[in-house]
Write an enzyme that holds these catalytic residues in place. Structure first.
Site, PDB file in Angstrom:
ATOM      1  N   ARG A 119       9.360   9.977  -1.069  1.00 57.17           N
ATOM      2  CA  ARG A 119       9.780   8.500  -0.800  1.00 57.17           C
ATOM      3  C   ARG A 119      11.270   8.282  -1.033  1.00 57.17           C
ATOM      4  O   ARG A 119      12.067   7.908  -2.052  1.00 57.17           O
ATOM      5  CB  ARG A 119       9.073   7.463  -1.877  1.00 57.17           C
ATOM      6  N   GLN A 124      11.312   7.756   5.452  1.00 54.99           N
ATOM      7  CA  GLN A 124      10.722   6.227   5.821  1.00 54.99           C
ATOM      8  C   GLN A 124       9.733   6.268   6.960  1.00 54.99           C
ATOM      9  O   GLN A 124       8.494   5.746   7.065  1.00 54.99           O
ATOM     10  CB  GLN A 124      11.303   5.260   5.710  1.00 54.99           C
ATOM     11  N   ASP A 127       6.245   8.092   6.451  1.00 56.78           N
ATOM     12  CA  ASP A 127       5.494   7.547   5.302  1.00 56.78           C
ATOM     13  C   ASP A 127       4.291   7.104   5.499  1.00 56.78           C
ATOM     14  O   ASP A 127       4.008   5.679   5.480  1.00 56.78           O
ATOM     15  CB  ASP A 127       6.558   6.565   4.185  1.00 56.78           C
ATOM     16  N   SER A 130       2.322   4.415   3.056  1.00 52.57           N
ATOM     17  CA  SER A 130       3.044   3.172   3.004  1.00 52.57           C
ATOM     18  C   SER A 130       2.542   2.353   4.313  1.00 52.57           C
ATOM     19  O   SER A 130       2.088   1.158   4.298  1.00 52.57           O
ATOM     20  CB  SER A 130       4.421   3.282   3.075  1.00 52.57           C
ATOM     21  N   TYR A 224       6.666   4.156  -7.704  1.00 55.19           N
ATOM     22  CA  TYR A 224       5.454   3.769  -8.379  1.00 55.19           C
ATOM     23  C   TYR A 224       5.302   3.383  -9.645  1.00 55.19           C
ATOM     24  O   TYR A 224       6.310   3.582 -10.296  1.00 55.19           O
ATOM     25  CB  TYR A 224       4.512   4.974  -8.066  1.00 55.19           C
TER      26      TYR A 224
END
Length: 374
Positions: A119, A124, A127, A130, A224
């Site tokens: 992360r 991104q 990912d 996500s 997280y």
């Protein structure tokens, strides 16, 4: 170099790892693409569309492949069939796939896990956790709206006023925030709770109320939540109970990759909800936030419906595949240079997401697990 796209072997998986519209970028990178027949059937993409985009379609697509793509991890038989040195890219949660990890190591296969993409800002676009969580969060809201025996929005009519449904979302990560946004768009009165202090502003930005229990935040690594003590967990459940009782819909989304989902809601907390209320446990297939939820099943207790999620992103396979395929493409472009595989483990994304390579387990936590259970 040849890339093979596999038809999913696991029951219930409807997503596909690559779509025809992304093939031109791979072909421009100097690679061949082969797909198994009916690879895109569940998302309404015929074999002809892959062929028209420049892919080879055939049952032997995997033969001679340098890189193999799938959504779910390959099975043991496929791992046995692949040539030494073949690279695989898929979701591959190591704690749930220990027999496969051993097989990959034994067969000297290189496995990149989409579960292990770090992360960081640069990663991104890769990912997949996500992107798929966003799909799941939307699905959770739709499931709740469909099953609640009342309107979500406020209605003011000549016959009287119908108050909006009240929704409580536990967990304000990507899935939770999408559930909040969608239930808000549907007109519900929404509140949310998360153990991370940073979530309060995000919840408020979506027009929902953040539930402050007065407990210290638990910020963990990678965005997280940090694991909580049993004492903290018990106190949190006590404080959440009246908020749950006041809700028409409860959506739980709290999960930490590689670990069992935390138990947030006990049967005693469900008892306080009004008959006709709906509980959506989005992570039932990861252990569940709600006691008694069962993956893929709807149960009723005291007039309250409990919906257990099972591979929820796959229930919306078209957008889930579009997003996942783009995530995978962006990772592949890191793996390919001048039409050949280039495994640069000095790259922090590749180093973090590589699970096995050249007969070794590279992921530190998985190394420890194999030592413990092996």
């Amino acid at each position: 170099m040849r890339i093979a796209v596999l038809r999913e072997r696991r029951p219930g998986e409807r997503r596909v790892a690559l779509l025809p519209e992304l093939l031109p970028r791979l072909l421009q990178a100097g690679v061949e693409v082969a797909v198994e027949p009916d690879v895109g059937a569940e998302v309404g993409v015929p074999d002809d569309a892959y062929a028209a985009a420049g892919a080879y379609v055939g049952d032997d697509a995997m033969e001679g492949a340098d890189l193999v793509l799938s959504v779910q991890p390959i099975n043991l038989a496929t791992a046995r069939a692949l040539a030494e040195g073949t690279v695989t890219v898929s979701f591959l949660p190591p704690t749930q796939e220990m027999p496969l990890v051993r097989r990959l190591r034994e067969r000297r296969l290189t496995a990149f896990s989409m579960d292990l993409i770090p992360r960081i800002a640069r990663a991104q676009t890769m990912d997949a956790l996500s992107s798929q969580s966003m799909v799941a969060g939307y699905r959770a809201a739709v499931v709740a709206a469909e099953r609640l025996p009342r309107f979500f929005p406020l209605f003011m009519t000549a016959a009287g006023t119908v108050r909006p449904a009240t929704v409580l979302v536990l967990g304000a990560g990507v899935a939770g925030l999408q559930a909040i946004a969608t239930t808000r768009r549907l007109g519900a009165d929404v509140s949310a709770y998360d153990v991370r202090k940073s979530s309060a502003e995000e919840v408020a930005s979506l027009g929902a109320r953040f539930v402050d229990l007065g407990l210290p935040p638990l910020e963990g690594e990678g965005g997280y939540a940090r694991e909580m003590t049993e004492e903290r967990s018990t106190r949190q459940r006590e404080l959440l109970t009246p908020h749950i009782a006041a809700s028409d819909v409860l959506i739980t989304t709290a999960a930490v990759p590689g670990r069992t989902a935390p138990l947030l809601v006990t049967p005693e907390m469900i008892v306080g909800m009004r008959p006709g209320s709906v509980v959506v446990d989005l992570v039932a297939d990861q252990g569940g936030n709600v006691a008694g939820s069962v993956p893929g099943q709807e149960l009723s207790t005291g007039g309250v419906l409990i919906w257990g999620g099972q591979n929820v992103p796959s229930q919306l396979p078209v957008p889930a595949s579009q997003l996942y395929a783009q995530n995978v493409l962006n990772l592949i472009l890191l793996l390919v240079r001048d039409g050949r595989l280039h495994l640069d483990f000095d790259d922090e994304i590749l180093a973090a997401s590589c699970l096995t390579h050249d007969g070794e387990v590279r992921h530190r936590h998985t190394q420890d697990l194999i030592g413990e259970v092996g």
